[in-house]
Design a protein around this motif. Structure first.
Motif, PDB file in Angstrom:
ATOM      1  N   SER A   3       0.829  -1.207   0.000  1.00  0.00           N
ATOM      2  CA  SER A   3       0.000   0.000   0.000  1.00  0.00           C
ATOM      3  C   SER A   3       0.863   1.257   0.000  1.00  0.00           C
ATOM      4  O   SER A   3       0.481   2.274  -0.590  1.00  0.00           O
ATOM      5  CB  SER A   3      -0.949  -0.008   1.198  1.00  0.00           C
ATOM      6  OG  SER A   3      -0.205  -0.007   2.415  1.00  0.00           O
ATOM      7  N   GLY A   7       0.573   4.136  -2.713  1.00  0.00           N
ATOM      8  CA  GLY A   7       0.370   5.518  -2.273  1.00  0.00           C
ATOM      9  C   GLY A   7       1.414   6.453  -2.856  1.00  0.00           C
ATOM     10  O   GLY A   7       1.112   7.580  -3.248  1.00  0.00           O
ATOM     11  N   LEU A 107      -0.252   8.728   3.805  1.00  0.00           N
ATOM     12  CA  LEU A 107      -1.660   8.353   3.924  1.00  0.00           C
ATOM     13  C   LEU A 107      -1.875   6.852   3.769  1.00  0.00           C
ATOM     14  O   LEU A 107      -2.694   6.262   4.466  1.00  0.00           O
ATOM     15  CB  LEU A 107      -2.497   9.107   2.898  1.00  0.00           C
ATOM     16  CG  LEU A 107      -2.721  10.587   3.182  1.00  0.00           C
ATOM     17  CD1 LEU A 107      -3.425  11.259   2.015  1.00  0.00           C
ATOM     18  CD2 LEU A 107      -3.500  10.774   4.460  1.00  0.00           C
ATOM     19  N   ALA A 108      -1.129   6.243   2.849  1.00  0.00           N
ATOM     20  CA  ALA A 108      -1.279   4.793   2.650  1.00  0.00           C
ATOM     21  C   ALA A 108      -0.848   4.033   3.895  1.00  0.00           C
ATOM     22  O   ALA A 108      -1.464   3.026   4.262  1.00  0.00           O
ATOM     23  CB  ALA A 108      -0.471   4.356   1.442  1.00  0.00           C
ATOM     24  N   ILE A 110      -0.786   5.260   7.051  1.00  0.00           N
ATOM     25  CA  ILE A 110      -1.689   5.593   8.154  1.00  0.00           C
ATOM     26  C   ILE A 110      -3.015   4.853   8.014  1.00  0.00           C
ATOM     27  O   ILE A 110      -3.545   4.284   8.979  1.00  0.00           O
ATOM     28  CB  ILE A 110      -1.946   7.115   8.224  1.00  0.00           C
ATOM     29  CG1 ILE A 110      -0.674   7.818   8.692  1.00  0.00           C
ATOM     30  CG2 ILE A 110      -3.103   7.448   9.145  1.00  0.00           C
ATOM     31  CD1 ILE A 110      -0.750   9.323   8.634  1.00  0.00           C
ATOM     32  N   VAL A 111      -3.576   4.836   6.803  1.00  0.00           N
ATOM     33  CA  VAL A 111      -4.873   4.205   6.570  1.00  0.00           C
ATOM     34  C   VAL A 111      -4.774   2.692   6.663  1.00  0.00           C
ATOM     35  O   VAL A 111      -5.713   2.028   7.083  1.00  0.00           O
ATOM     36  CB  VAL A 111      -5.445   4.635   5.190  1.00  0.00           C
ATOM     37  CG1 VAL A 111      -6.702   3.862   4.846  1.00  0.00           C
ATOM     38  CG2 VAL A 111      -5.720   6.117   5.207  1.00  0.00           C
ATOM     39  N   ARG A 112      -3.650   2.141   6.317  1.00  0.00           N
ATOM     40  CA  ARG A 112      -3.470   0.691   6.321  1.00  0.00           C
ATOM     41  C   ARG A 112      -3.744   0.205   7.682  1.00  0.00           C
ATOM     42  O   ARG A 112      -4.299  -0.454   8.286  1.00  0.00           O
ATOM     43  CB  ARG A 112      -2.039   0.353   5.914  1.00  0.00           C
ATOM     44  CG  ARG A 112      -1.800  -1.117   5.832  1.00  0.00           C
ATOM     45  CD  ARG A 112      -0.446  -1.418   5.331  1.00  0.00           C
ATOM     46  NE  ARG A 112       0.531  -0.906   6.300  1.00  0.00           N
ATOM     47  CZ  ARG A 112       1.692  -1.464   6.576  1.00  0.00           C
ATOM     48  NH1 ARG A 112       2.040  -2.511   5.917  1.00  0.00           N
ATOM     49  NH2 ARG A 112       2.519  -0.975   7.414  1.00  0.00           N
TER      50      ARG A 112
END
Length: 112
Positions: A3, A7, A107-108, A110-112
């Motif tokens: 991810s 990202g 962001l990738a 953190i969201v993962r």
């Protein structure tokens, strides 16, 4: 592909597209300048002359020479008129790539 890698590429894509569009626009300006030089009976060879490219980017005062014919002088002055816009576009695109890639990766992760 992880991810974070996805990202990175998704974040960098808008900046890369902006850079490519700016390069394509500058290529059109080079073609127009070459046409101007040809109409004046001269040859402007921006693609194969490293010295001409270096003068254009690093030493714009040396770009137009006293030995240039009227057609070549007109073509070179045209290229100098679009120089600042081209360099600004490339700087903004590079900044967009750097910031976008960083934010996309962040962001990738953190969201993962």
């Amino acid at each position: 592909m992880s991810s974070a890698e996805l990202g990175f590429f998704v974040g960098a894509a808008p900046g890369l597209i902006y850079l490519v569009k700016g390069m394509a626009g500058f290529q059109r300006e080079i073609v127009a300048a070459q046409r101007m030089a040809r109409e004046g009976g001269d040859l402007l060879d921006m693609h194969f002359s490293f010295a001409l490219k270096a003068d254009y980017l690093l030493r714009p005062g040396n770009f137009v020479r006293s030995t240039d014919g009227p057609g070549l002088r007109r073509a070179k002055l045209h290229l100098l008129s679009v120089r600042r816009k081209f360099l600004a576009t490339q700087a903004i695109g590079a900044l967009m790539v750097a910031v976008g890639a960083f934010l996309g990766t962040l962001l990738a992760v953190i969201v993962r």
